[in-house]
Design an enzyme around this catalytic site. Structure first.
Site, mmCIF file in Angstrom:
data_model
loop_
_atom_site.group_PDB
_atom_site.id
_atom_site.type_symbol
_atom_site.label_atom_id
_atom_site.label_comp_id
_atom_site.label_asym_id
_atom_site.label_seq_id
_atom_site.Cartn_x
_atom_site.Cartn_y
_atom_site.Cartn_z
ATOM 1 C CG ASP A 198 10.813 -9.720 14.120
ATOM 2 O OD1 ASP A 198 10.046 -10.475 14.761
ATOM 3 O OD2 ASP A 198 11.363 -8.715 14.620
ATOM 4 C CD GLU B 200 6.695 -9.331 18.007
ATOM 5 O OE1 GLU B 200 7.809 -9.695 18.435
ATOM 6 O OE2 GLU B 200 6.439 -8.143 17.761
ATOM 7 N N GLY C 119 8.895 -4.828 16.055
ATOM 8 C CA GLY C 119 7.483 -4.464 16.134
ATOM 9 C C GLY C 119 7.120 -3.756 17.422
ATOM 10 C CG ASP C 120 8.949 -5.243 20.889
ATOM 11 O OD1 ASP C 120 9.853 -4.960 20.055
ATOM 12 O OD2 ASP C 120 9.062 -6.191 21.698
ATOM 13 C CG HIS D 169 31.079 7.053 19.472
ATOM 14 N ND1 HIS D 169 30.019 6.272 19.877
ATOM 15 C CD2 HIS D 169 31.265 6.776 18.160
ATOM 16 C CE1 HIS D 169 29.581 5.561 18.835
ATOM 17 N NE2 HIS D 169 30.330 5.841 17.787
ATOM 18 C CG ASP E 142 31.654 2.353 19.407
ATOM 19 O OD1 ASP E 142 30.715 2.409 18.594
ATOM 20 O OD2 ASP E 142 31.566 1.792 20.521
ATOM 21 C CG ASP F 255 30.844 24.442 20.015
ATOM 22 O OD1 ASP F 255 31.674 25.365 20.089
ATOM 23 O OD2 ASP F 255 29.851 24.336 20.777
#
Ligand code: NAG
Ligand code: NAG
Ligand code: NAG
Ligand code: NAG
Ligand code: NAG
Ligand code: NAG
Ligand code: NAG
Ligand code: NAG
Length: 512
Positions: free
Chosen positions: A231, A233, A307-308, A429, A448, A502
């Protein structure tokens, strides 16, 4: 020049160590000792599984438990050794635990903590930060000793925006990370390495971080992924070509050594199986065309996010470092040999009593919260809820509360729960709610719908059921509905009040 002093210091520490204990053969050598002897010392060294310097005895990571928000630092069993996993197990017994800090072992103080919001994404926590990882999502063994990695679901990440001594601009640096080659997705960006100090993307060349996954919208390699990429950027790179570089091959190792290094108009991408063999060089050459020479690196450290703060990717991190200087191939080959010698291996993802029935039998799950001890996990259409069921209930009500235990769709060490009245549909989920949906055979559905039973959080239940893909979240009934909930997370169904009750279930043979 500012980097020659620490390198000299590390060599002196190593030399001192050798002088005291005799020969190198008597000593444990860590990856950072190898980088130091190659004159490319570690300026950041992160691992929840082991010490990365032979002499390191300090803290590896900090866990925070749900019962009282108290913390404990986990240290190696011995100098240079594996983490003391039993210290975590006893501290977290009967409650939930998150990894709150991953300490820097290098002496530079580059610790990693919860990642803040960035230009691309805010995190889901109330203050816009990302989630912390469960301390229990990635158990492994090193040389037969148990340790825990950092299992990073989407919206989870760590960062250091006030780095000390890491490469900036066009400075040379190296880095490696050991990752789980089977835990990834095609989203941006499961990264480890150099990022922006203000969490904002200013354009090309502001990052230099290892990426792992199957994102293929900017760069990609051969096959369908996952790939080790860089990466840099404004894009992921697999080689010189800003799109496809076939030399960057898809990975099918359970444990992956990933390597990235960069300097003035040069960079290299390497990788291999962390349990055997040598590294392959996927790329070694000049920077891609565009604004990548010189680089404008900022030196912050990211783990699990871009990075962001692009935070929709997933992956698992076991250990990694950043160096100053451009490590030689030989140094990296020796680091790979050190990783292989650490003997990473898988271990069971489930703890506590087994489900009291075997695979392919049916179970029912009774709530243990005082309000609701006659209620069972049931479903009404695609909604999972709790409902009173007795031996005199209708056949339809009994079937709605009965589940066939299947081998986990995404991980055979865990389980999936098929609806008895709707074969082919499973509990999964979706937006943190438990649903009953038809299995579409996708990677995402399987993940999931895979859950890992563990010892019950209260004394009445047999099991608490952890989500494989979001291991800080557990099956919980809240206001009569089923959720995957975290203990003290941002949503109302994450409330700490009654959490253990719970999320604890008495597992019995199925009604139907
Ligand atoms: C722990 O801290 C979180 C976040 O501040 C809070 O929501 C939760 O209630 C605390 N838990 C306990 C047991 O004090
Ligand atoms: C590991 O942690 C346990 C539990 O805290 C502790 O009793 C034990 O002494 C530790 N082992 C070492 C070698 O430090
Ligand atoms: C930065 O790293 C140096 C070299 O290890 C260390 O002496 C110094 O204390 C560190 N600074 C901080 C703020 O941690
Ligand atoms: C990217 O991945 C998607 C989904 O797997 C696939 O349909 C597409 O062909 C891939 N694109 C490239 C350029 O490989
Ligand atoms: C693998 O690397 C080692 C050094 O770490 C070297 O001795 C050996 O020749 C290499 N093997 C191959 C097949 O390149
Ligand atoms: C490292 O190996 C690669 C691939 O063989 C080669 O292109 C590169 O020149 C080597 N780097 C050094 C510094 O020897
Ligand atoms: C499950 O828990 C119930 C209630 O505490 C207990 O009666 C039962 O023996 C347990 N079953 C197993 C297999 O542990
Ligand atoms: C469970 O059922 C599946 C599908 O019918 C079958 O392939 C598998 O072998 C069974 N597993 C066990 C442990 O009986």
């Amino acid at each position: 020049m500012m980097f020659s002093r620490p390198s000299f210091t590390s060599l002196r520490v190593l030399a001192l160590c050798l002088a005291v204990t005799g020969s190198l053969a008597d000593d444990i050598t860590g990856p950072c000792d190898i980088y130091a002897s190659g004159d490319t010392p570690c300026v950041a060294a992160h691992s929840t599984t082991r010490a990365l310097f032979g002499a390191y005895t300090g803290s590896l990571y900090e866990v925070t438990r749900g019962s009282d928000n108290s913390t404990v630092d986990i240290t190696p069993l011995s100098a240079g050794g594996v983490a003391n996993a039993s210290a975590q197990d006893s501290f977290c017994s009967g409650t939930t635990c998150l990894i709150s800090t991953i300490y820097d072992q290098s002496g530079y103080g580059n610790h990693l903590t919860r990642a803040p919001p960035g230009g691309a994404d805010s995190g889901p926590e109330a203050d816009g930060y990302d989630y912390l990882s469960s301390a229990e999502g990635a158990p492994v063994t090193l040389n037969g000793q148990k340790a825990y990695g950092v299992f990073i679901p989407p919206f989870t990440g760590y960062r250091n925006d006030k780095p000390n001594g890491t490469a900036t601009d066009d400075d040379e640096e190296g880095m490696y990370a050991v990752l789980d080659g089977t835990h990834y997705n095609d989203m941006c960006c499961f990264d480890y390495g150099n990022g922006e100090t203000d969490n904002i993307d200013p354009g090309a060349g502001a990052m230099e971080a290892i990426y792992f996954g199957s994102h293929n919208l900017s760069g990609w390699g051969s096959g369908l992924g996952p790939w080790v990429m860089a990466d840099l950027e404004d894009g992921l790179f697999s080689g010189y070509d800003p799109t496809n570089s076939p030399d960057d091959v898809s990975i099918d190792f359970r444990f992956v050594t990933s390597i990235l290094k960069g300097g003035a108009n040069k960079w290299s991408l390497r990788g291999g199986d962390s349990t055997t063999g040598n590294l392959t060089t996927y790329y070694s050459g000049i920077r891609p065309s565009g604004d990548y020479s010189p680089m404008i690196k900022e030196g912050a450290i990211v783990l699990g996010v871009g990075g962001d703060n692009s935070n929709k990717a997933q992956g698992t991190f076991y250990e990694g470092v950043m160096t100053t200087g451009y490590p030689s191939n030989e140094t990296e080959d020796a680091v790979q040999a050190n990783i292989v010698a650490a003997k990473y291996a898988t271990t069971s993802l489930t703890t506590g009593p087994d489900l009291p029935v075997s695979t392919n039998s049916t179970i029912s799950l009774r709530a243990t919260t005082a309000c609701c001890t006659t209620k069972y996990i049931s479903h009404d259409g695609d909604t999972v809820h709790t409902a009173v069921v007795t031996s005199s209930s209708s056949d339809a009500d009994k079937q709605a509360a009965s589940w066939t235990v299947r081998t986990g769709l995404a991980n055979s060490d865990c389980f999936s729960f098929e609806s008895v009245d709707t074969p082919g549909s499973f509990i999964r989920h979706s937006s943190y709610q438990l649903k009953v949906n038809a299995n579409d055979d996708s990677k995402g559905f399987g993940e999931d719908a895979t859950f890992c039973p563990q010892a019950s959080l209260n004394s009445e239940g047999n099991n608490t059921i952890r989500s494989w893909s979001y291991p800080a979240r557990y099956w919980r009934q809240y206001n009569g509905l089923g959720y995957i909930a975290s203990n003290g997370g941002p949503f109302n169904f994450d409330a700490t009040n009654l959490f253990n009750d719970d999320a604890s279930w008495v597992v019995t043979a199925g009604f139907a």
